[in-house]
Each structure stands twice: as structure tokens, then as C-alpha cells.
Design an enzyme around this catalytic site. Structure first.
Site, PDB file in Angstrom:
ATOM      1  N   SER A  29       0.842  -1.195   0.000  1.00 28.76           N
ATOM      2  CA  SER A  29       0.000   0.000   0.000  1.00 28.76           C
ATOM      3  C   SER A  29       0.875   1.242   0.000  1.00 28.76           C
ATOM      4  O   SER A  29       2.056   1.174  -0.360  1.00 28.76           O
ATOM      5  CB  SER A  29      -0.944  -0.024   1.209  1.00 28.76           C
ATOM      6  OG  SER A  29      -1.956   0.943   1.058  1.00 28.76           O
ATOM      7  N   ASN A  30       0.323   2.383   0.390  1.00 31.58           N
ATOM      8  CA  ASN A  30       1.078   3.645   0.426  1.00 31.58           C
ATOM      9  C   ASN A  30       0.510   4.507   1.553  1.00 31.58           C
ATOM     10  O   ASN A  30      -0.522   4.173   2.128  1.00 31.58           O
ATOM     11  CB  ASN A  30       0.982   4.330  -0.947  1.00 31.58           C
ATOM     12  CG  ASN A  30      -0.462   4.622  -1.312  1.00 31.58           C
ATOM     13  OD1 ASN A  30      -1.138   5.370  -0.634  1.00 31.58           O
ATOM     14  ND2 ASN A  30      -0.942   4.001  -2.375  1.00 31.58           N
ATOM     15  N   PRO A  31       1.185   5.626   1.891  1.00 35.90           N
ATOM     16  CA  PRO A  31       0.765   6.365   3.090  1.00 35.90           C
ATOM     17  C   PRO A  31      -0.419   7.312   2.914  1.00 35.90           C
ATOM     18  O   PRO A  31      -0.669   8.129   3.811  1.00 35.90           O
ATOM     19  CB  PRO A  31       2.022   7.190   3.452  1.00 35.90           C
ATOM     20  CG  PRO A  31       2.978   7.019   2.357  1.00 35.90           C
ATOM     21  CD  PRO A  31       2.401   6.180   1.288  1.00 35.90           C
ATOM     22  N   SER A  32      -1.168   7.201   1.837  1.00 34.88           N
ATOM     23  CA  SER A  32      -2.317   8.110   1.662  1.00 34.88           C
ATOM     24  C   SER A  32      -3.290   7.983   2.836  1.00 34.88           C
ATOM     25  O   SER A  32      -3.658   6.876   3.227  1.00 34.88           O
ATOM     26  CB  SER A  32      -3.043   7.762   0.357  1.00 34.88           C
ATOM     27  OG  SER A  32      -4.286   8.415   0.321  1.00 34.88           O
ATOM     28  N   ALA A  54      -4.836   7.424  -4.077  1.00 39.00           N
ATOM     29  CA  ALA A  54      -3.468   6.995  -4.395  1.00 39.00           C
ATOM     30  C   ALA A  54      -3.539   5.500  -4.707  1.00 39.00           C
ATOM     31  O   ALA A  54      -3.497   4.655  -3.811  1.00 39.00           O
ATOM     32  CB  ALA A  54      -2.551   7.262  -3.207  1.00 39.00           C
TER      33      ALA A  54
END
Ligand code: C5P
Length: 210
Positions: free
Chosen positions: A21-24, A88
Site C-alpha cells: 500500500s502507500n501512506p495516503s 493513491a
């Protein structure tokens, strides 16, 4: 007027306990959804996993993976007048998703990835007259040239250019500094400020132009 907004990250599962995943945080997209409701729009928010409260007055569809997000967005797309893709989306997913938790001693140390669909690019191809399509460009370098390229390549009407190289803005922060670029080469630079206040300002802008 119908407004369709995506927000937050996607999760691409490796097995039942691990994902990419990502930090959005979803804060920008949720702020946009609240601003659009306040402007009297019918709002559908397609949200990846976030810790945020559903915006009052918006319909919220919760999704996890990029492919689920794509399905939800394309189902609602035809009826939408203004579409803002603030999510994101993970560009890749593991080639296989294991049904059982993989034992750490048995895990392969390399992960085979495949490309996810580019949701915004697909929406850009389906766009009809009268629909306004807005994307985001979160960049750590060459912000405006990269944003302009994405605006063109994805057939967008507007793109929100967002520098994510600084800690005090962008991902996870309540603050942001953005420029809004249009396909007609207009550029509007907004001061560093809270995402809520930014969302109110440029939702008004986008509505005027829709
Ligand atoms: O990842 P990229 O910088 O190309 O993202 C620009 C825009 O495209 C964003 O609005 C993002 O939500 C969208 N996007 C998408 N599907 C992807 C990757 C990005 O819709 N797989």
C-alpha cells in the site's frame, strides 16, 4: 449535479495478513467530498481504507483493491458530471494472492508483481462531452512538467499538482500546497493551507468551470 470522488490508498494483498500500500490518509479526497456536499452536489465517494469518518450527506462506497476501485468508479462514471480521482492507487499488485498466511520461513524473498489498471486513464478514454475529469499528480520532483504530461496523457480537464517531497504537506498531513492546471494551460497556485480550506476553494473553481 453529480460528483464522483475517489480517496485514500488501495491495498494489494499478498496473503490474508500482508499487503502492499502507500501512506495516503484520504484527507484530501474526504475534504473534497465535504466541500462538494456543501456546494449542493450529489456526492459519491469511493474510498480505500482510511481512518476517517464518512462525510455527512455523501454516499460512500468502501473498496480495498485497485480493481475494486476501478469497478466502483466505472459503475458510477456515466452519471457523474464532475469526477475527481484523488485516490493513491497502487500501481502494482502481487501476481498471486495466497489464501493462507504464508509461513515466514517458507516465503520466497522476491515478490512477483503485475500492473494494476490505470483507472483514471480508462475514465479519460470514456469521457463524454459535459463531463469534467480531474486527476492528481503527487510528485517529488519536476512537479509541473510531470503534472502537465499526466493531464495530457490521461485526457483530463484539470490536474491538481501536489509536491509530496516535504513533510509538512501532502500524504497524511492536514495541510497542502497545490497548483491547479487546466487543459487550456491555465495555472492557479494556491497558498499553503489546510486541506479543508483548499478543498472549498478549488471545488468552487471546478464547479464554475463545469
Ligand atoms: O500514479 P500517477 O501519478 O499516474 O497518478 C496520477 C493520477 O492517476 C491520480 O489522480 C491517480 O488517482 C490516478 N491513478 C489511477 N490508477 C492508477 C494510478 C494512478 O487512477 N493505477
Amino acid at each position: 449535479m453529480n460528483c464522483l470522488i475517489s480517496a485514500g490508498p488501495t491495498r494489494e494483498w499478498i496473503d490474508p495478513v500482508r499487503f502492499l500500500s502507500n501512506p495516503s490518509s484520504g484527507k484530501m479526497g474526504y475534504a473534497l467530498a465535504r466541500a462538494a456536499v456543501d456546494r449542493g452536489m450529489q456526492v459519491t465517494l469511493v474510498s480505500g481504507p482510511t481512518a476517517l469518518k464518512a462525510p455527512a450527506g455523501a454516499e460512500v462506497l468502501y473498496v480495498e483493491t485497485a480493481r475494486e476501485m476501478q469497478e466502483a468508479m466505472s459503475q458510477r462514471f456515466a452519471k457523474a458530471d464532475l469526477i475527481i480521482m484523488a485516490a493513491a492507487v497502487s500501481d502494482h499488485r502481487p501476481e498471486t494472492r495466497s489464501k493462507q498466511k504464508q509461513k515466514k520461513e517458507q516465503m520466497r524473498m522476491t515478490l512477483d508483481l503485475v500492473a494494476n489498471p490505470d483507472i483514471l486513464m480508462e475514465l479519460g478514454k470514456q469521457k463524454k462531452n459535459g463531463q469534467t475529469l480531474v486527476g492528481f499528480a503527487a510528485e517529488t520532483e519536476n512537479l509541473l512538467p510531470n503534472a502537465r504530461r499526466k493531464l495530457r496523457e490521461k485526457n483530463l480537464d484539470w490536474i491538481v499538482a501536489n509536491d509530496v517531497s516535504e513533510k509538512d504537506r501532502g500524504f497524511q498531513s492536514d495541510f497542502n500546497k497545490i497548483s491547479l492546471l487546466s487543459k487550456e494551460q491555465n495555472e492557479m497556485d494556491f497558498e499553503y493551507q489546510e486541506k479543508n480550506s483548499l478543498a472549498r476553494k478549488y471545488t468552487s473553481m471546478l464547479l464554475l468551470a463545469t
